[in-house]
Design a protein around this motif. Structure first.
Motif, PDB file in Angstrom:
ATOM      1  N   ILE A  61      -5.117   0.857   3.383  1.00 42.96           N
ATOM      2  CA  ILE A  61      -4.685   1.741   2.299  1.00 42.96           C
ATOM      3  C   ILE A  61      -5.922   2.298   1.619  1.00 42.96           C
ATOM      4  O   ILE A  61      -6.779   1.540   1.145  1.00 42.96           O
TER       5      ILE A  61
ATOM      6  N   GLU B  52      -3.433   6.434  -0.083  1.00 41.66           N
ATOM      7  CA  GLU B  52      -2.795   6.339  -1.408  1.00 41.66           C
ATOM      8  C   GLU B  52      -3.767   6.708  -2.532  1.00 41.66           C
ATOM      9  O   GLU B  52      -3.654   6.203  -3.649  1.00 41.66           O
TER      10      GLU B  52
ATOM     11  N   ALA C 217       3.416   2.258  -0.595  1.00 41.74           N
ATOM     12  CA  ALA C 217       3.823   1.408   0.532  1.00 41.74           C
ATOM     13  C   ALA C 217       4.998   0.533   0.130  1.00 41.74           C
ATOM     14  O   ALA C 217       5.927   0.304   0.921  1.00 41.74           O
TER      15      ALA C 217
END
Length: 460
Positions: free
Chosen positions: A286, A262, A276
């Protein structure tokens, strides 16, 4: 005065060509054309040294989420520089900015993710993921689980591990990449690779490529799957709606860790703090960077799920990995102030309920242009596919360089858009207003028409 300004710009360009090696650049070609010297910025606009004002529809490089010129961020950096400009997080030491930032990010992340490992960039974050995933499986008594599956045309950074995790062939050709233990499956690029079937069927097909690769390699050898919520540098490739549910099924069935990169999508770009949450995903790790500080100071990291962190902490002893600048106090102070702005101005909510839907609606008006084959997007990102024939969706030949022509036309019209081949992409600051979105679309439309004229002129 104008001549003096030109002389100064020329001197800077010459100095740049003589001493500055740019990232992802043909340096010889750049020296011939000369660099564009960016001088200042405010809000969603940048100005070059010649005084040209451009609406920055790429937010720098996907990162200036709160826009340019935020004095409070500069003040936060200055205050921290005065009190504790640097100290490391090694040797039983820590400091308040890193502590508070880790806690803040954990409060914004999905509920099952409560710890953060800080790095200097997203590339370093993905290097950390590789180390963390393999260490996890070692501690679980399954040391053979080392292979990480990624996607073709994915981008996960440009360090050796990051570029290997990414699936861009032109990067792999330079440096004998990928390194062992990393393999790639097809990307969920419906417009480019799947228009002979419905988006739903194509999404399921490309998701099942993950299962096929796991079975080919052996479940006991596969450590993790890494993916972007949408493939940013690959051309804002958004998987069909059917894709992620099938991916979740496969990951659960074979007990494979899930890394969600991300770096681009985090901190509000999809209308939630993390994609998410937007997509209903439950990653184990992440990767974060860019929007965490809005690019004002370099910083990255990994948000770690309780599943992974608990094993590393309870069974792992020393985790032999880290960086001098992990959790840098000035970067952490900047990130905290950046997040405060995002919260206080409700920018993430606005992307979800107001400016994001408005941008997507306005983008779709470009679909009617004779040069456009598809327009797609989500939240505060978008892509425009340029085609030679609107009926067959046939692409231009490489000799046309339609994307580069369009990028030049954008600059000439006061707009920054990025070309990925013949796909034009945008990722504006989250603070962009409706009026500024209208300006973006108007200038993009002008640039498309100018591009079409230039292509037609070449054919005559």
């Amino acid at each position: 005065m104008q001549q003096q300004q030109q002389d100064t710009i020329g001197a800077l360009q010459a100095m740049d060509a003589a001493h500055h090696l740019h990232p992802f650049t043909d340096s010889a070609d750049l020296a011939k054309r000369g660099t564009r010297v960016i001088e200042r910025a405010e809000g969603v606009y940048i100005w070059d040294a010649k005084g040209n004002k451009l609406l920055d529809a790429m937010a720098g490089l996907w990162c200036v989420n709160v826009g340019y010129g935020r004095k409070s961020i500069a003040d936060a950096a200055y205050a921290q520089l005065q009190t504790l400009p640097f100290y490391n997080n090694f040797f039983q030491c820590t400091h308040e900015p890193a502590i508070r930032l880790a806690a803040k990010i954990a409060s914004l992340a999905p509920a099952h993710m409560n710890r953060v490992f800080f790095t200097g960039s997203g590339s370093e974050g993905n290097d950390t993921n590789l180390r963390m995933v393999r260490r996890y499986w070692d501690l679980k008594g399954q040391p053979a689980k080392k292979t990480i599956i990624s996607r073709k045309n994915a981008y996960h950074g440009s360090t050796v591990a990051g570029a290997s995790l990414g699936g861009m062939g032109f990067m792999h050709q330079q440096g004998d990449l990928p390194i062992p233990g990393i393999v790639h499956i097809d990307q969920p690029y419906w417009f480019g690779e799947g228009r002979d079937m419905s988006p739903e069927a194509f999404g399921i097909k490309t998701a099942r490529a993950l299962e096929a690769k796991i079975l080919e390699l052996g479940e006991d050898t596969v450590a993790a799957f890494i993916a972007e919520p949408f493939q940013g540098a690959g051309g804002v490739i958004i998987p069909p709606d059917s894709y992620w549910n099938e991916i979740k099924r496969v990951l659960e069935k074979y007990n494979i860790l899930f890394i969600l990169d991300e770096v681009i999508s985090g901190f509000g770009r999809t209308g939630n703090w993390f994609a998410a949450q937007t997509l209903g995903l439950k990653p184990d790790l992440i990767t974060i960077a860019k929007g965490m500080t809005s690019g004002y100071i370099p910083m990255g990291g990994v948000i770690v799920s309780d599943r992974v962190a608990d094993v590393l902490i309870s069974d792992g002893g020393e985790f032999a990995h880290g960086f001098t600048y992990s959790g840098h106090p000035v970067a952490a102070a900047v990130a905290l102030e950046n997040i405060r702005i995002l919260e206080d101005e409700q920018l993430v909510d606005k992307v979800r309920t107001d400016t994001g839907p408005y941008l997507q609606d306005r983008l779709q008006t470009l679909s009617a242009h004779p040069l456009v084959g598809e327009v797609r997007g989500m939240g505060m990102v978008g892509a425009i596919e340029l085609v030679a024939d609107k009926q067959s969706m046939a692409r231009f030949g490489s000799e046309i360089s339609a994307g580069m022509l369009c990028r030049e036309a954008c600059i000439a019209n006061g707009l920054v858009m990025r070309a990925v081949g013949d796909t034009m992409i945008i990722s504006p600051p989250l603070c962009i207003s409706r009026d500024e979105i209208d300006e973006l679309i108007f200038k993009a439309s002008q640039a498309l028409s100018l591009t079409l004229e230039k292509i037609a002129a070449r054919g005559n």
